[in-house]
Write a protein that holds these residues in place. Structure first.
Motif, PDB file in Angstrom:
ATOM      1  N   UNK A 148       0.862  -1.180   0.000  1.00 18.86           N
ATOM      2  CA  UNK A 148       0.000   0.000   0.000  1.00 18.86           C
ATOM      3  C   UNK A 148       0.899   1.229   0.000  1.00 18.86           C
ATOM      4  N   UNK A 149       0.789   2.023  -1.058  1.00 20.87           N
ATOM      5  CA  UNK A 149       1.619   3.215  -1.148  1.00 20.87           C
ATOM      6  C   UNK A 149       2.154   3.409  -2.549  1.00 20.87           C
ATOM      7  N   UNK A 182      -4.407  -3.079  -8.101  1.00 19.04           N
ATOM      8  CA  UNK A 182      -5.796  -3.106  -7.648  1.00 19.04           C
ATOM      9  C   UNK A 182      -6.418  -1.716  -7.638  1.00 19.04           C
ATOM     10  N   UNK A 183      -5.594  -0.685  -7.645  1.00 22.37           N
ATOM     11  CA  UNK A 183      -6.083   0.699  -7.637  1.00 22.37           C
ATOM     12  C   UNK A 183      -5.835   1.341  -8.996  1.00 22.37           C
ATOM     13  N   UNK A 188      -6.582   7.475  -7.588  1.00 17.04           N
ATOM     14  CA  UNK A 188      -6.213   7.225  -6.198  1.00 17.04           C
ATOM     15  C   UNK A 188      -4.879   7.895  -5.902  1.00 17.04           C
ATOM     16  N   UNK A 189      -4.791   8.591  -4.774  1.00 16.83           N
ATOM     17  CA  UNK A 189      -3.532   9.252  -4.437  1.00 16.83           C
ATOM     18  C   UNK A 189      -2.464   8.202  -4.143  1.00 16.83           C
ATOM     19  N   UNK A 190      -1.190   8.519  -4.418  1.00 18.64           N
ATOM     20  CA  UNK A 190      -0.125   7.519  -4.313  1.00 18.64           C
ATOM     21  C   UNK A 190      -0.065   6.791  -2.973  1.00 18.64           C
ATOM     22  N   UNK A 193      -2.446   3.672  -3.007  1.00 16.02           N
ATOM     23  CA  UNK A 193      -2.405   2.670  -4.069  1.00 16.02           C
ATOM     24  C   UNK A 193      -2.212   1.270  -3.476  1.00 16.02           C
ATOM     25  N   UNK A 194      -2.977   0.310  -3.978  1.00 21.22           N
ATOM     26  CA  UNK A 194      -2.890  -1.073  -3.497  1.00 21.22           C
ATOM     27  C   UNK A 194      -2.379  -1.951  -4.643  1.00 21.22           C
ATOM     28  N   UNK A 195      -1.254  -2.617  -4.391  1.00 20.69           N
ATOM     29  CA  UNK A 195      -0.598  -3.413  -5.433  1.00 20.69           C
ATOM     30  C   UNK A 195      -0.191  -4.761  -4.861  1.00 20.69           C
TER      31      UNK A 195
END
Length: 203
Positions: A148-149, A182-183, A188-190, A193-195
């Motif tokens: 997340x980020x 996923x985002x 979505x703000x950085x 972000x969900x990866x």
């Protein structure tokens, strides 16, 4: 009913702060290959501009012609380089090679993909359209986690995965580094972000 493969395929779920060993089934994608820094190389942007219209054209054809509806899946990418330190300590994006891709159902054949390309060509004809290919990816056993980020904050997590977590399983890295976005980075703000970060490993 509309199928959401993010909910029906277990490996589209991962946990932040946990490195899980998972078995990924063979899955089918539309894909475009390229190389270079995804932030600056026009080739990467062109790939995305071609993949998403074709993915939606396939989805609507499946719904209208086959009576099988589903949610269009998120963007994914395979990443590799001659030296894997390009992703961790060096973070040298110019050296990166990639395959940008979107999952499509196993009931979609090459004919449906080609028809979707023809449909998109008539309405917009993006630059990367005819570079799209279909592929089946059989990753098997993998280690994955949720990040997340910002994307550039992945390096430390990947270093832990590559140099600590995977060696402790007694396995070694095989295949290519895999990311599932996923985002939507446009909305979505950085920091949010969900990866999913995934690395195939030896059996």
């Amino acid at each position: 009913m509309k199928v959401d493969f993010k909910k029906t395929i277990p490996t589209y779920s991962a946990r932040q702060g946990r490195f899980d060993v998972v078995e990924v089934p063979p899955l089918q994608y539309i894909a475009i290959d390229g190389s270079g820094d995804p932030n600056t190389a026009p080739e990467y942007r062109e790939a995305l501009q071609a993949l998403f219209p074709v993915a939606y054209a396939i989805k609507f054809a499946s719904k209208n012609e086959l009576g099988r509806d589903y949610v269009v899946m998120p963007l994914e990418a395979l990443w590799w380089a001659p030296n894997m330190n390009s992703f961790t300590t060096a973070r040298d994006k110019v050296q990166w090679k990639w395959t940008a891709m979107i999952l499509i159902p196993d009931w979609i054949d090459d004919e449906k993909v080609s028809a979707a390309q023809d449909s998109v060509e008539r309405t917009g004809n993006p630059v990367g359209l005819r570079r799209i290919r279909t592929m089946t990816l059989d990753e098997g056993r993998c280690v994955q986690t949720l990040h997340v980020g910002p994307y550039d904050d992945e390096a430390a997590i990947l270093a832990t995965m590559h140099d600590d977590v995977i060696p402790r399983t007694g396995a070694s890295m095989t295949g290519k580094h895999h990311e599932i976005y996923l985002s939507d980075a446009r909305r979505v703000e950085p920091s949010r972000l969900r990866t999913i970060l995934r690395q195939p490993i030896s059996p």
